[in-house]
Design a protein around this motif. Structure first.
Motif, mmCIF file in Angstrom:
data_model
loop_
_atom_site.group_PDB
_atom_site.id
_atom_site.type_symbol
_atom_site.label_atom_id
_atom_site.label_comp_id
_atom_site.label_asym_id
_atom_site.label_seq_id
_atom_site.Cartn_x
_atom_site.Cartn_y
_atom_site.Cartn_z
ATOM 1 N N GLY A 67 -17.378 -6.549 -6.612
ATOM 2 C CA GLY A 67 -18.147 -5.851 -5.697
ATOM 3 C C GLY A 67 -18.584 -4.530 -6.177
ATOM 4 O O GLY A 67 -18.326 -3.579 -5.055
ATOM 5 N N PRO A 68 -19.119 -4.206 -7.264
ATOM 6 C CA PRO A 68 -19.390 -2.905 -7.410
ATOM 7 C C PRO A 68 -20.509 -2.566 -6.895
ATOM 8 O O PRO A 68 -21.350 -2.975 -6.341
ATOM 9 C CB PRO A 68 -19.912 -3.247 -9.044
ATOM 10 N N GLU A 69 -20.546 -1.099 -6.637
ATOM 11 C CA GLU A 69 -21.689 -0.598 -6.053
ATOM 12 C C GLU A 69 -23.065 -0.264 -7.127
ATOM 13 O O GLU A 69 -24.044 -0.229 -6.485
ATOM 14 C CB GLU A 69 -21.250 0.990 -5.475
ATOM 15 N N LEU A 70 -22.762 -0.180 -8.430
ATOM 16 C CA LEU A 70 -23.791 0.034 -9.161
ATOM 17 C C LEU A 70 -23.634 -1.011 -10.347
ATOM 18 O O LEU A 70 -22.571 -1.406 -10.967
ATOM 19 C CB LEU A 70 -23.602 1.438 -9.835
ATOM 20 N N LEU A 71 -25.007 -1.412 -10.815
ATOM 21 C CA LEU A 71 -25.184 -2.513 -11.825
ATOM 22 C C LEU A 71 -25.975 -1.959 -12.841
ATOM 23 O O LEU A 71 -27.038 -1.501 -12.745
ATOM 24 C CB LEU A 71 -25.661 -3.718 -11.425
ATOM 25 N N PHE A 72 -25.398 -2.039 -14.069
ATOM 26 C CA PHE A 72 -26.166 -1.538 -15.151
ATOM 27 C C PHE A 72 -26.761 -2.886 -16.059
ATOM 28 O O PHE A 72 -26.089 -3.770 -16.369
ATOM 29 C CB PHE A 72 -25.537 -0.864 -16.312
ATOM 30 N N ALA A 119 -22.630 -13.034 -12.891
ATOM 31 C CA ALA A 119 -21.357 -13.322 -11.906
ATOM 32 C C ALA A 119 -20.218 -12.417 -12.289
ATOM 33 O O ALA A 119 -19.519 -11.991 -11.438
ATOM 34 C CB ALA A 119 -20.843 -14.786 -11.759
ATOM 35 N N ALA A 120 -19.626 -12.400 -13.542
ATOM 36 C CA ALA A 120 -18.377 -11.846 -14.049
ATOM 37 C C ALA A 120 -18.804 -10.284 -13.814
ATOM 38 O O ALA A 120 -17.914 -9.676 -13.411
ATOM 39 C CB ALA A 120 -18.282 -11.978 -15.326
ATOM 40 N N ALA A 121 -19.931 -9.817 -13.809
ATOM 41 C CA ALA A 121 -20.137 -8.177 -13.673
ATOM 42 C C ALA A 121 -19.975 -7.818 -12.102
ATOM 43 O O ALA A 121 -19.841 -6.701 -11.926
ATOM 44 C CB ALA A 121 -21.348 -8.101 -14.315
ATOM 45 N N LEU A 122 -20.197 -9.004 -11.385
ATOM 46 C CA LEU A 122 -20.176 -8.506 -9.944
ATOM 47 C C LEU A 122 -19.218 -9.125 -9.103
ATOM 48 O O LEU A 122 -19.166 -9.066 -7.978
ATOM 49 C CB LEU A 122 -21.709 -8.899 -9.384
ATOM 50 N N GLU A 125 -12.951 10.409 -15.253
ATOM 51 C CA GLU A 125 -12.042 9.570 -14.064
ATOM 52 C C GLU A 125 -12.357 7.918 -14.380
ATOM 53 O O GLU A 125 -12.926 7.289 -13.583
ATOM 54 C CB GLU A 125 -12.411 9.785 -12.665
ATOM 55 N N ARG A 126 -12.281 7.568 -15.664
ATOM 56 C CA ARG A 126 -12.860 6.368 -16.376
ATOM 57 C C ARG A 126 -12.260 5.058 -15.359
ATOM 58 O O ARG A 126 -13.209 4.276 -15.138
ATOM 59 C CB ARG A 126 -12.483 6.142 -17.691
ATOM 60 N N ARG A 127 -11.143 5.017 -15.065
ATOM 61 C CA ARG A 127 -10.500 4.067 -14.262
ATOM 62 C C ARG A 127 -11.059 3.871 -13.001
ATOM 63 O O ARG A 127 -11.599 2.722 -12.769
ATOM 64 C CB ARG A 127 -8.902 4.090 -14.311
ATOM 65 N N ARG A 128 -11.206 4.858 -12.235
ATOM 66 C CA ARG A 128 -11.714 4.839 -10.966
ATOM 67 C C ARG A 128 -13.267 4.494 -10.945
ATOM 68 O O ARG A 128 -13.735 3.776 -10.418
ATOM 69 C CB ARG A 128 -11.764 6.255 -10.169
ATOM 70 N N HIS A 129 -14.017 5.108 -12.082
ATOM 71 C CA HIS A 129 -15.336 4.837 -12.249
ATOM 72 C C HIS A 129 -15.668 3.436 -12.655
ATOM 73 O O HIS A 129 -16.595 2.877 -11.952
ATOM 74 C CB HIS A 129 -15.707 5.713 -13.561
ATOM 75 N N VAL A 130 -14.884 2.819 -13.620
ATOM 76 C CA VAL A 130 -15.421 1.349 -13.987
ATOM 77 C C VAL A 130 -15.064 0.594 -12.835
ATOM 78 O O VAL A 130 -15.656 -0.621 -12.882
ATOM 79 C CB VAL A 130 -14.885 1.219 -15.364
ATOM 80 N N ALA A 131 -14.150 0.680 -11.974
ATOM 81 C CA ALA A 131 -14.102 -0.288 -11.074
ATOM 82 C C ALA A 131 -14.823 -0.257 -9.954
ATOM 83 O O ALA A 131 -14.919 -1.293 -9.043
ATOM 84 C CB ALA A 131 -12.465 0.428 -10.188
ATOM 85 N N ARG A 132 -15.881 0.590 -10.050
ATOM 86 C CA ARG A 132 -17.049 0.513 -9.124
ATOM 87 C C ARG A 132 -18.396 0.349 -9.599
ATOM 88 O O ARG A 132 -19.369 0.277 -9.071
ATOM 89 C CB ARG A 132 -17.341 2.167 -8.313
ATOM 90 N N LEU A 133 -18.461 0.029 -11.050
ATOM 91 C CA LEU A 133 -19.583 -0.512 -11.565
ATOM 92 C C LEU A 133 -19.649 -1.829 -12.228
ATOM 93 O O LEU A 133 -18.507 -2.260 -12.523
ATOM 94 C CB LEU A 133 -19.962 0.624 -12.541
ATOM 95 N N GLY A 134 -20.690 -2.384 -12.595
ATOM 96 C CA GLY A 134 -20.646 -3.920 -13.214
ATOM 97 C C GLY A 134 -21.874 -3.459 -14.388
ATOM 98 O O GLY A 134 -22.970 -2.622 -14.214
ATOM 99 N N ALA A 135 -21.761 -4.110 -15.509
ATOM 100 C CA ALA A 135 -22.632 -4.091 -16.518
ATOM 101 C C ALA A 135 -22.890 -5.402 -17.286
ATOM 102 O O ALA A 135 -21.858 -6.131 -17.489
ATOM 103 C CB ALA A 135 -22.084 -2.814 -17.606
ATOM 104 N N VAL A 136 -24.252 -5.583 -17.700
ATOM 105 C CA VAL A 136 -24.412 -6.606 -18.570
ATOM 106 C C VAL A 136 -25.468 -6.368 -19.546
ATOM 107 O O VAL A 136 -26.269 -5.795 -19.228
ATOM 108 C CB VAL A 136 -25.034 -7.763 -17.507
#
Length: 317
Positions: free
Chosen positions: A155-160, A149-152, A72-83
Motif C-alpha cells: 500500500g505505498p503512497e508513491l510508485l516509481f 503487484a509486488a510493488a503495491l 530515513e531510508r527504512r521509513r522512506h522505502v516502506a511508503r514507496l513502490g518501484a518497478v
C-alpha cells in the motif's frame, strides 16, 4: 509528495567529474501522474535514484512525503513502490505466490490486508493463471504484472515506474496502463513514470517533465507541449465533389486526391473549419493532432527546448 530544489549530482572529482544533474527543481503533488522524459544519459535515472534514497546528492534539497530519502531510508522505502522494466523483485526459482508472501513479511503487511490486496491485484492484473509458476518460467508480460503487484502489496503512497511496458505486446501494455490508472484513481497513488514509450505517457500522464544534459527543460501539460512544439496539425476534408482548386487561403495544402484533401495548419491556431466549408460543400472533416513521438523527436533532435530555456532563462511551463 515530492519536493526537489536545486538538485545537483556529480560523479567523480576534479577534471574527470561528470555532471549528471544540474540545478533541477520541481514538485509533484499527491495523486499526480507525471511523465519524466529524456534521452538516454539525460539524468532521469540519477534523479530517481536520489528520490528513492539510493544516491546522496552532491547538493540540493529533496524531500519525499516530508522525508529526506537517504537519511530515513527504512521509513522512506516502506511508503514507496518501484518497478524497473529490466529488473525483478521476484525470487527467480519461487512461485509468484511465495515471492509475494515473502514480501508481505519484508514489509510487515498485516495478513488481512495482504489477502485483500492480493485478491484485488489478481483480478486487475489477471495473475491467477501464473501465481503458482516460478518467476523464471514467466513471460515478460506476466513478470511485469507480477512485479507491479509486488510493488503495491504494502500500500505505498508513491510508485516509481521505469520503462514498465518495454518489450511488451499491445494487449499486455494496455493491461498494465489500465492497472496504473486504476490504482491512481481509486487509491490516490502518486506515480512518477520514466519511459521511452510515449504511448504510456499519452494514456497515463497529463503533466510531463523533460530533462536533457542534466537540466530540466520543460515542466507542464502534455497538451501544451504538443501545441508549442508539435508542428502543424492536419485537417482532412472529404468534399462532396473534387473542388475546382484544393487551395484554401491560410492553410498548407498537403495532398489532394479528388474530393479528399489534406491541409496543415498551426498547432496554436483555431480550427479552420469555416474556411474549408465555405470553400466547397463538405461531406466529412477529421482533425489529426501531431504525433507525440514525432514531437519529442523534434525537440531532442532540434534542441528546441534548449533554445527556449537559453532565451528565457527559465523552464517553460
Amino acid at each position: 509528495m515530492i519536493e526537489v530544489q536545486h538538485l545537483h549530482q556529480t560523479f567523480g572529482r576534479g577534471h574527470r567529474a561528470t555532471v549528471a544533474v544540474q540545478d533541477v527543481s520541481f514538485s509533484v503533488a499527491a495523486g499526480e501522474v507525471v511523465g519524466y522524459l529524456g534521452p538516454n544519459g539525460a539524468g532521469k535515472s540519477t534523479t530517481v535514484k536520489v528520490l528513492t534514497g539510493l544516491l546522496v546528492p552532491t547538493s540540493g534539497r529533496v524531500t519525499v512525503g516530508g522525508v529526506v530519502p537517504w537519511r530515513e531510508r527504512r521509513r522512506h522505502v516502506a511508503r514507496l513502490g518501484a518497478v524497473f522494466g529490466q529488473r525483478t523483485t521476484l525470487w527467480w526459482d519461487l512461485p509468484v505466490r511465495e515471492s509475494l508472501d515473502l514480501l508481505r513479511h519484508v514489509y510487515r503487511v498485516p495478513a488481512g490486508r495482504f489477502r485483500e490486496n492480493l485478491a484485488e491485484f489478481t483480478a486487475l492484473l489477471d495473475l491467477g493463471p501464473f501465481l503458482d509458476t516460478p518467476a523464471r518460467a514467466l513471460s515478460l508480460g506476466q513478470r511485469m504484472r507480477a512485479d507491479l503487484a509486488a510493488a503495491l502489496l504494502h500500500g505505498p503512497e508513491l510508485l516509481f515506474l521505469d520503462e514498465p511496458t518495454v518489450g511488451l505486446d499491445v494487449v499486455a501494455k494496455e493491461r498494465i496502463r489500465e492497472f496504473v490508472r486504476t490504482i491512481n484513481a481509486e487509491r490516490g497513488v502518486t506515480v512518477l513514470l520514466t519511459t521511452h514509450d510515449l504511448g504510456d505517457v499519452e494514456r497515463l500522464a497529463r503533466r510531463v517533465m523533460i530533462i536533457d544534459g542534466g537540466r530540466l527543460l520543460y515542466d507542464g501539460a502534455l497538451g501544451e507541449l504538443q501545441t508549442r512544439y508539435g508542428g502543424e496539425r492536419e485537417l482532412h476534408a472529404e468534399y462532396e465533389h473534387a473542388p475546382p482548386s484544393p487551395e484554401v487561403p491560410g492553410l498548407t495544402l498537403l495532398s489532394a486526391d479528388g474530393p479528399r484533401v489534406r491541409y496543415g495548419f498551426s498547432g496554436a491556431a483555431a480550427l479552420p473549419i469555416a474556411r474549408v466549408t465555405a470553400h466547397a460543400p463538405v461531406r466529412d472533416l477529421t482533425v489529426r493532432e501531431p504525433d507525440i513521438e514525432a514531437t519529442v523527436r523534434r525537440i531532442y533532435e532540434g534542441g528546441l527546448l534548449r533554445r527556449t530555456v537559453g532565451q528565457a532563462g527559465a523552464v517553460p511551463r
